[in-house]
Design a protein around this motif. Sequence first.
Motif, short mmCIF file in Angstrom:
data_model
loop_
_atom_site.label_atom_id
_atom_site.label_comp_id
_atom_site.label_asym_id
_atom_site.label_seq_id
_atom_site.Cartn_x
_atom_site.Cartn_y
_atom_site.Cartn_z
N ASP A 1 12.89 16.85 14.16
CA ASP A 1 12.06 17.26 13.02
C ASP A 1 10.77 17.92 13.49
OD1 ASP A 1 11.61 17.26 10.08
OD2 ASP A 1 9.94 15.92 10.59
N TYR B 1 2.28 15.56 13.75
CA TYR B 1 2.24 15.98 12.35
C TYR B 1 0.80 16.26 11.91
CZ TYR B 1 7.15 14.68 12.08
OH TYR B 1 8.51 14.61 12.29
N ASP C 1 3.56 17.69 4.95
CA ASP C 1 4.56 18.33 4.08
C ASP C 1 4.17 18.32 2.61
OD1 ASP C 1 4.97 15.60 3.58
OD2 ASP C 1 6.59 15.51 5.05
N ILE D 1 12.47 24.17 5.74
CA ILE D 1 13.12 24.06 7.05
C ILE D 1 14.64 24.20 6.90
CG2 ILE D 1 13.64 22.31 8.82
CD1 ILE D 1 10.52 21.72 8.61
N THR E 1 -3.06 -2.39 8.98
CA THR E 1 -2.11 -2.44 7.87
C THR E 1 -0.77 -3.04 8.31
OG1 THR E 1 -1.35 -0.19 8.40
CG2 THR E 1 -3.11 -0.39 6.77
N ARG F 1 11.49 21.42 14.67
CA ARG F 1 11.75 22.34 13.56
C ARG F 1 10.47 22.64 12.79
NH1 ARG F 1 17.31 19.33 12.11
NH2 ARG F 1 15.80 17.86 11.24
N CYS F 2 9.64 21.61 12.59
CA CYS F 2 8.36 21.82 11.90
C CYS F 2 7.47 22.74 12.72
CB CYS F 2 7.65 20.49 11.67
SG CYS F 2 8.38 19.49 10.37
N ARG G 1 0.83 -1.22 0.00
CA ARG G 1 0.00 0.00 0.00
C ARG G 1 0.86 1.27 0.00
NH1 ARG G 1 -4.58 0.98 3.68
NH2 ARG G 1 -5.19 -1.14 3.22
N TYR H 1 0.92 4.33 -3.03
CA TYR H 1 0.92 5.76 -2.71
C TYR H 1 2.17 6.44 -3.29
CZ TYR H 1 1.26 10.16 -0.19
OH TYR H 1 1.39 11.50 0.11
N ARG I 1 16.43 5.10 16.00
CA ARG I 1 17.09 6.19 15.25
C ARG I 1 16.06 7.09 14.56
NH1 ARG I 1 21.69 5.43 11.49
NH2 ARG I 1 22.51 4.11 13.11
N LYS I 2 14.90 6.54 14.24
CA LYS I 2 13.85 7.40 13.68
C LYS I 2 13.29 8.32 14.76
CE LYS I 2 12.62 4.55 9.75
NZ LYS I 2 11.64 3.69 9.08
N TYR J 1 15.48 11.30 15.24
CA TYR J 1 15.29 12.27 14.16
C TYR J 1 13.94 12.99 14.28
CZ TYR J 1 14.45 14.27 9.56
OH TYR J 1 14.16 15.15 8.54
N PHE K 1 18.49 6.94 8.08
CA PHE K 1 17.79 5.68 7.81
C PHE K 1 17.20 5.68 6.41
CE2 PHE K 1 15.61 8.74 10.51
CZ PHE K 1 14.57 9.14 9.68
N PHE L 1 -1.80 4.58 5.46
CA PHE L 1 -0.93 3.83 6.37
C PHE L 1 -0.42 4.72 7.49
CE2 PHE L 1 0.88 5.01 2.31
CZ PHE L 1 1.82 5.95 2.70
N ARG M 1 11.91 18.95 2.96
CA ARG M 1 12.27 19.77 4.11
C ARG M 1 13.04 21.04 3.70
NH1 ARG M 1 8.86 17.23 5.96
NH2 ARG M 1 8.68 16.16 7.97
N PHE N 1 -0.39 12.19 2.08
CA PHE N 1 -0.06 11.77 3.44
C PHE N 1 0.95 12.74 4.04
CE2 PHE N 1 3.22 9.11 5.77
CZ PHE N 1 2.53 9.09 6.98
N GLY O 1 23.02 9.13 12.05
CA GLY O 1 21.77 8.55 12.53
C GLY O 1 20.73 8.38 11.44
N TRP P 1 20.81 17.89 10.26
CA TRP P 1 20.45 17.22 9.01
C TRP P 1 18.96 16.99 8.90
CZ3 TRP P 1 18.31 12.24 9.13
CH2 TRP P 1 18.47 11.52 10.32
#
Lengths: 225, 225
Positions: B69, B18, B201, A205, B51, B72-73, A61, A65, B61-62, B65, A181, B181, A202, B198, A179, A196
């Motif tokens: 993020d 988000y 951004d 930003i 899903t 900053r957003c 899915r 997208y 690690r996500k 970040y 991915f 998703f 982005r 989705f 870091g 980063w």
Amino acid sequence: MMALKKSVELFYDVVSPYSWFAFEVITRYQHKWDINLKLKPFFLSGVMQSTESKYPAMVPRKLTYLKADVMRCARYFDVPVKLPKNPTELLFEKGSLKAQRFLTALDMECPEKVEPVSREFWMRAWSRDEDLSHDSSIGEAASQAGLSHQDIKYTLARLKDQDVKDRLRKTTSEALELGVFGSPIIVADVNGKKEWVFGSDRFPILAQILWEKWEGPCPDISNKL
Amino acid sequence: MMALKKSVELFYDVVSPYSWFAFEVITRYQHKWDINLKLKPFFLSGVMQSTESKYPAMVPRKLTYLKADVMRCARYFDVPVKLPKNPTELLFEKGSLKAQRFLTALDMECPEKVEPVSREFWMRAWSRDEDLSHDSSIGEAASQAGLSHQDIKYTLARLKDQDVKDRLRKTTSEALELGVFGSPIIVADVNGKKEWVFGSDRFPILAQILWEKWEGPCPDISNKL
């Protein structure tokens, strides 16, 4: 006010269409914004394996997208993407090791050629649905980008040299240590402070981080030419 | 030229920061762009389970970040996010079922209250790091948004009613049928043709789909007031 010292690194792999968007936008801005730009070809597959990450395109899915999203982004960013008939083959079977090693070898000898050759690699894989895994394919793209027959032959012969392999591994490790991915990764360094961002979405930003103005994906650069 | 008939649906869950960005931006634009906006509270956890998707925040690690993020957003979108001390508890332990059912029940009786109450829910969870899982917390937010004591009591009493549960399930299924998703999802309908994006951004792309102008996250709406 003291001038800020600003540089930007783009970590990218030509297997990724979102990396293409980021590449085109940042190269459009490289002379508009007050930045030093360094292109850093790395190996996305190495990042995904090391971080045990799954490509979003492997989830049905998400793939559906992403196909729509990539085409809408292509229009927005004004980049001539055409979806390959078999993205799975391009992404996961053929891969980009040879292409990324070629860019790495090129970066070691004539870094100014990395930008035009990267662009021609994307033109093959993500615009004309042509192969990018054979020496002949890579040679054709490099020739299109203005490399001489001799330079192409020399660079192709370098692909299995240890120093080229090591250099690609080093760039990939450098990204991993940040870091990351996925791809693209844009690293902004403002007076030695690094931040980063991930993805091609982005830029507003990134502009804030760099104290620069975001003017959309196709800035007016006529006054800089 | 014939006027286009344009509507936008925002599927969101207050557990997602988000989604808050997308919610604030689309409500800023709702009277600027020529659109009918429908807010659709759904249940993100239901989407993720159906899903078999993994929350990015579950990957260390996500998560690192995402924390950078999101902040900053928040600055870019001008939304007063403060990271909760324990995002894992907020996202995965406490969750948002009660909050989303409350919004659903509210939408069935007085849809004009869904916008201010949603905003107060985010203010609690994602700006002041306050609980949003108890009746009293939900009641306080609703009161802050201008709901009467009586309406709050009535709506809280509705949370376990079958029609409210069914309605939240139905909205979630509707999103799932689109192929989603995650959250937020913005569905644009232009003359009956539906496209969805989705994330928070994709506003420049949403604007293209809607034939409207993207003026950044904080458009000038003075002439519309």
